[in-house]
Design a protein around this motif. Structure first.
Motif, mmCIF file in Angstrom:
data_model
loop_
_atom_site.group_PDB
_atom_site.id
_atom_site.type_symbol
_atom_site.label_atom_id
_atom_site.label_comp_id
_atom_site.label_asym_id
_atom_site.label_seq_id
_atom_site.Cartn_x
_atom_site.Cartn_y
_atom_site.Cartn_z
ATOM 1 N N LEU A 198 -4.191 7.256 25.363
ATOM 2 C CA LEU A 198 -3.353 8.386 24.973
ATOM 3 C C LEU A 198 -1.902 7.955 24.841
ATOM 4 O O LEU A 198 -1.224 8.282 23.871
ATOM 5 C CB LEU A 198 -3.479 9.498 26.019
ATOM 6 N N GLY A 199 -1.438 7.192 25.848
ATOM 7 C CA GLY A 199 -0.070 6.681 25.785
ATOM 8 C C GLY A 199 0.123 5.807 24.558
ATOM 9 O O GLY A 199 1.138 5.886 23.858
ATOM 10 N N LEU A 200 -0.866 4.986 24.279
ATOM 11 C CA LEU A 200 -0.793 4.109 23.114
ATOM 12 C C LEU A 200 -0.718 4.927 21.836
ATOM 13 O O LEU A 200 0.053 4.630 20.921
ATOM 14 C CB LEU A 200 -2.020 3.197 23.082
ATOM 15 N N SER A 201 -1.531 5.975 21.777
ATOM 16 C CA SER A 201 -1.529 6.846 20.609
ATOM 17 C C SER A 201 -0.144 7.441 20.387
ATOM 18 O O SER A 201 0.382 7.420 19.272
ATOM 19 C CB SER A 201 -2.575 7.951 20.813
ATOM 20 N N LEU A 202 0.463 7.948 21.474
ATOM 21 C CA LEU A 202 1.801 8.523 21.341
ATOM 22 C C LEU A 202 2.801 7.471 20.910
ATOM 23 O O LEU A 202 3.697 7.721 20.107
ATOM 24 C CB LEU A 202 2.242 9.139 22.666
ATOM 25 N N PHE A 203 2.623 6.246 21.440
ATOM 26 C CA PHE A 203 3.543 5.165 21.119
ATOM 27 C C PHE A 203 3.472 4.830 19.635
ATOM 28 O O PHE A 203 4.493 4.728 18.951
ATOM 29 C CB PHE A 203 3.195 3.943 21.973
ATOM 30 N N TRP A 240 -4.059 19.447 22.274
ATOM 31 C CA TRP A 240 -3.096 18.474 22.784
ATOM 32 C C TRP A 240 -2.366 18.982 24.027
ATOM 33 O O TRP A 240 -1.938 18.192 24.856
ATOM 34 C CB TRP A 240 -2.123 18.049 21.682
ATOM 35 N N ALA A 272 6.203 7.491 25.434
ATOM 36 C CA ALA A 272 4.906 6.828 25.477
ATOM 37 C C ALA A 272 4.981 5.542 26.273
ATOM 38 O O ALA A 272 4.068 5.201 27.026
ATOM 39 C CB ALA A 272 4.422 6.537 24.054
ATOM 40 N N LEU A 308 -4.406 5.644 29.123
ATOM 41 C CA LEU A 308 -3.711 4.520 28.500
ATOM 42 C C LEU A 308 -3.811 4.625 26.983
ATOM 43 O O LEU A 308 -2.831 4.431 26.258
ATOM 44 C CB LEU A 308 -4.298 3.192 28.978
ATOM 45 N N SER A 346 -3.658 12.398 15.378
ATOM 46 C CA SER A 346 -4.046 13.406 16.362
ATOM 47 C C SER A 346 -5.087 14.345 15.801
ATOM 48 O O SER A 346 -5.894 14.894 16.527
ATOM 49 C CB SER A 346 -2.851 14.240 16.832
ATOM 50 N N ILE A 402 -8.467 6.958 22.522
ATOM 51 C CA ILE A 402 -7.842 8.061 21.802
ATOM 52 C C ILE A 402 -6.920 7.571 20.697
ATOM 53 O O ILE A 402 -6.598 8.297 19.766
ATOM 54 C CB ILE A 402 -7.071 8.959 22.797
ATOM 55 N N GLU A 414 2.363 6.673 17.245
ATOM 56 C CA GLU A 414 2.881 7.772 16.444
ATOM 57 C C GLU A 414 4.395 7.807 16.478
ATOM 58 O O GLU A 414 5.042 8.105 15.479
ATOM 59 C CB GLU A 414 2.308 9.106 16.949
ATOM 60 N N GLY A 415 4.963 7.501 17.661
ATOM 61 C CA GLY A 415 6.417 7.487 17.772
ATOM 62 C C GLY A 415 7.037 6.434 16.872
ATOM 63 O O GLY A 415 8.017 6.682 16.170
ATOM 64 N N VAL A 416 6.440 5.236 16.881
ATOM 65 C CA VAL A 416 6.943 4.171 16.019
ATOM 66 C C VAL A 416 6.791 4.564 14.557
ATOM 67 O O VAL A 416 7.696 4.361 13.740
ATOM 68 C CB VAL A 416 6.196 2.851 16.306
#
Lengths: 288, 345
Positions: A100-105, B254, B300, A98, A218, A37, A107-109
Motif C-alpha cells: 500500500l505504501g509503495l502504491s502511494l509512493f 480507500w 508514502a 508495504l 487505485s 496492492i 502514485e505520488g511520484v
C-alpha cells in the motif's frame, strides 16, 4: 450500441487485457502468498512509458512494448530485493501495508512527474478489420493477439521450462521445493520480474485505447481483486478465466443495463462467490 | 463481577494528562481556529474506526471493510432523522445498533473465510454497499442526503445541558467526538481485559487450537465484528450530522484501507496504537501540504520506512522509553497482565 458480436469482441479484448494484468498479480500471490496492492500502479507506469516514448518521441510501438517489459521487469526485481524480501515470513498483513505504501509512493511520484491530468495516446494501428458481420479496429485485434501471445508464452514457461516448473513447485509446496534445492530468492525475483513486467505491458497495451493517469492504479486494483476472486486466487489458468469473465460481465452489463446496476452486479457477484465458493473457479484449496 | 472490579485499574497519570490536553488545552488554544478543530475532529473520527479495526485484528482477522459499517451508520442516521423525524441523540445509538446488526448478519457467512479471503471479502463489501446505495432511490441514489439536521440542544428546565450545534462553531462537535473516542477506548479497554477479550486473543494465536478447546470461534468472531461495527456506525452517524450532506461517493474503499493503514502504522498490538497512528499520519499529511507536490511521496515514504523498520508500529518505540514512562502509560498500551507480550501478534 453495435451488435451482439461487437459486444462479444469487446468483451474478449477487455477480458484478455484484464487477464494479462491479473496474471502478474496471481503469479506473485501464488509464490509469496501475499497480495500486492501496488500492482495496478505498475500498470500505470507501463502506460506512461508508452505515452512518452511512443506518444511524444514516436518510437516504434513494438520496441516500446519490449522496453516496457524489460524495464518493468527490472523494477520488479528491485522491488523484491530491496523491499519485499525484508518482510518475508512475517504474515500477510505487513506485506499488504508495504505494498500500500509503495502504491502511494508510485502514485505520488507519478503525480509530480506526469501531472494530474489524464493522458491519452493515439492508436499505433489504424484501420479496421471486418470479419463477417463484425467490424473492429485493427488496434483491438493487435491487442488481443499480443495478449494471447504473452499469456501463451507464460503458460509455456510455467509448464515446459525448468525455471517455470520450479516456480510452480514453490507455489505448490514451499518446503518440498526447498528440499529439491530450489532457491527462493531467485524464484521470488523472477516471479516479481515476470509479474511486474506483465502488468506494465498490460498498461502499455490498453493505454492507446483508453487513457492513463496517476491514480488509475487505485481504480484498477479493485478489478484485479474481482478477477482473481472469480477465477481463483493463486491459480494461473483461473486468472485468465476470471479476467475473461470480468471482461464479459462488464461489457454486457454496461451495454444492456443502466450504469449503476453494472458494478452492483459485478461486486455483488464477487461477494457471493466469496461466500459460496471462496476459492473461485480454480483456486488453490487452503490459504494461510 | 468481582473479577472485573479487580481488573479495573485506576486511570494512569499519562492517560489523565492526555485527556486534559485533549479535552481542555486544545479546545482553549484553538477555539477560533476552524481548520485545526476540523482536523482534530477528523482525527477523532478516524481513530475510533481504526480502534475498531484493531478490535477485529485481535481475533486474527484483518478487515478492510469498516467503511461499510460507517456507511450503514451514516445512512441509518440520515434516514432516521430526516424521514422519521427522530432527534439526533436517539439516532446516534440506534445507528450504532443497526450497524452492529448488519455486521452480525453479514459476518455470519463472511467470517467463515480466513485470512486473505476475508480481507478481500471485506473490501468487496464496501463496494457492494456503495453501488447498492447508488442504485436504490430510497437511499438517495446518486444524490445522497442533504440537509441532515444538526444535533439539537438538550435543555433541562432552564439549564442547558447541551448547547445548540450551529454551522458557525466547531467546538461542540469537537467535544462530542472526543467524548465518543473516550467511550470507545474505555469500551475496548474493558473488552480486552475481560474473559471474552482473552478468548479473542486465543483465537488470534491459533483458532484451530481454540476450537479444539471448545471455543465457538465463529460466535466470538461475530461478536467482535458486531462490537466493532457498532462504533463504526456511531462514527458514521456523527459524520452525517457534522457534514450535513453526503452521497455514495463520499465513502470509498480507500478510506477503509486508510483505517487499516493508520491502525497498523500506529501499532496493532497496543490499544493506543491506532490513535497514535491516526493522529501522527493525519497531521503529517496536513503538514505536508506545505510541500505541495511532494506530499504524497513523503507520506508514502514514511509509511514504507515505518513498516520496514518498525514492525510493531510507531507505538513499539515505547520500549526505548524509560521505565517510569512505561508505568505511566500502562492503559494506553493495553497491558493488563504482568507478563510482557510482544508487539503485533
Amino acid at each position: 450500441m453495435g451488435s451482439l458480436a461487437q459486444v462479444i469482441t469487446n468483451s474478449l479484448v477487455l477480458g484478455l487485457n484484464y487477464a494479462l494484468l491479473g496474471l502478474g498479480f496471481t503469479l506473485i500471490f501464488s509464490i509469496m502468498r501475499v497480495v500486492n496492492i501496488a500492482h495496478a500502479d505498475l500498470y500505470m507506469l507501463g502506460g506512461f512509458i508508452v505515452f512518452y516514448l511512443f506518444g511524444i518521441f514516436n518510437v516504434n510501438y513494438f520496441l516500446v512494448l519490449l522496453v516496457v517489459l524489460a524495464g518493468l521487469a527490472c523494477v520488479g526485481v528491485v522491488l523484491e530485493k530491496f523491499l519485499f524480501r525484508r518482510l518475508r515470513g512475517q504474515g500477510f498483513a505487513g506485506f499488504m501495508i508495504l505494498s500500500l505504501g509503495l502504491s502511494l509512493f508510485i502514485e505520488g511520484v507519478a503525480l509530480i512527474v506526469f501531472g494530474e491530468r489524464e493522458k491519452g495516446v493515439d492508436s499505433p494501428f489504424t484501420g479496421v478489420v471486418t470479419i463477417g458481420s463484425v467490424t473492429f479496429g485493427l488496434e483491438r485485434l493487435m491487442m488481443m493477439l499480443i495478449s494471447i501471445a504473452l499469456i501463451a508464452a507464460l503458460f509455456y514457461f510455467l509448464r515446459r521450462v525448468k525455471r517455470g516448473q520450479a516456480m510452480r513447485a514453490l507455489a505448490q509446496d514451499a518446503e518440498a521445493a526447498y528440499l529439491q534445492g530450489i532457491d527462493i530468492n531467485r524464484m521470488s525475483m523472477l516471479a516479481f520480474a515476470i509479474g511486474v513486467g506483465l502488468a506494465g505491458v498490460s498498461g502499455a497495451l490498453l493505454t492507446p485505447i483508453s487513457f492513463v493517469s496517476y491514480n488509475i492504479g487505485s481504480f484498477l486494483i479493485l478489478k484485479c481483486f474481482v478477477m482473481v476472486v472469480l477465477g481463483g486466487l493463486g491459480s494461473i489458468p483461473g486468472c485468465v478465466i476470471g479476467g475473461l469473465l470480468l471482461g464479459f460481465i462488464e461489457s454486457f452489463t454496461l451495454t444492456y443495463l443502466p450504469g449503476a446496476y453494472a458494478y452492483l452486479i459485478i461486486f455483488g457477484l464477487v461477494f457471493l462467490t466469496l461466500l459460496v465458493r471462496p476459492r473461485g473457479i480454480m483456486g488453490i484449496e487452503e490459504l494461510q | 463481577m468481582i473479577n472485573t472490579i479487580k481488573n479495573l485499574r485506576p486511570l494512569t497519570i499519562a492517560t489523565i494528562v492526555l485527556l486534559l490536553v485533549y479535552l481542555v488545552a486544545i479546545p482553549l488554544l484553538f477555539r477560533d481556529n476552524k481548520y485545526v478543530l476540523h482536523v482534530f475532529i477528523l482525527c477523532s473520527q478516524v481513530s475510533i474506526v481504526a480502534i475498531t479495526v484493531r478490535g477485529i485484528f485481535v481475533c486474527g482477522e484483518l478487515t478492510f471493510g469498516q467503511v461499510a459499517f460507517v456507511m450503514v451508520g451514516a445512512y441509518s442516521s440520515a434516514i432516521l432523522t430526516t424521514k422519521a423525524g427522530l432527534p439526533f441523540w436517539f439516532a446516534l445509538p440506534l445507528s450504532g445498533i443497526l450497524a452492529a446488526m448488519f455486521a452480525s448478519l453479514v459476518g455470519f457467512p463472511m467470517l467463515r473465510l480466513k485470512g486473505t479471503y476475508f480481507c478481500i471479502s471485506s473490501l468487496i463489501l464496501t463496494e457492494v454497499l456503495k453501488h447498492a446505495a447508488k442504485a436504490l432511490d430510497f437511499l438517495g441514489s446518486n444524490k445522497g442526503f442533504y440537509g441532515i439536521p444538526r444535533p439539537s440542544a438538550i435543555q433541562i428546565g432552564t439549564f442547558t445541558l447541551i448547547p445548540e450545534f450551529t454551522p458557525y462553531d466547531r467546538l461542540p462537535y469537537y467535544f462530542l467526538i472526543a467524548l465518543l473516542l473516550v467511550i470507545t477506548v474505555a469500551a475496548f479497554w474493558r473488552l480486552d481485559s475481560s474473559p471474552p477479550g482473552r478468548v479473542f486473543r486465543a483465537i488470534q494465536q491459533d483458532d484451530g487450537l481454540a476450537a479444539s478447546l471448545g471455543i465457538n470461534v465463529i460466535w466470538y468472531k461475530i461478536k467482535a465484528f458486531a462490537i466493532s461495527a457498532f462504533f463504526a456506525g456511531l462514527v458514521g452517524s456523527f459524520s452525517a450530522h457534522y457534514m450535513t450532506v453526503f452521497y455514495p461517493e463520499s465513502f470509498s474503499v480507500w478510506d477503509s484501507i486508510h483505517y487499516v493503514l493508520y491502525a497498523f502504522i500506529g501499532g496493532m498490538g497496543y490499544l493506543g496504537g491506532p490513535i497514535v497512528g491516526t493522529f501522527a499520519l493525519t497531521w503529517l499529511w496536513e503538514f505536508l501540504h506545505a510541500a505541495a507536490g511532494l506530499q504524497m511521496v513523503v507520506f508514502a515514504a514514511v509509511i514504507i520506512v515505518v513498516i520496514l523498520f518498525l514492525p510493531g508500529g510507531l507505538f513499539s518505540l515505547e520500549k526505548f522509553l524509560p521505565l517510569w514512562w512505561t508505568r505511566l502509560t500502562r492503559i494506553s498500551r493495553g497491558k493488563f497482565e504482568k507478563e510482557k507480550s510482544n508487539g503485533s501478534t
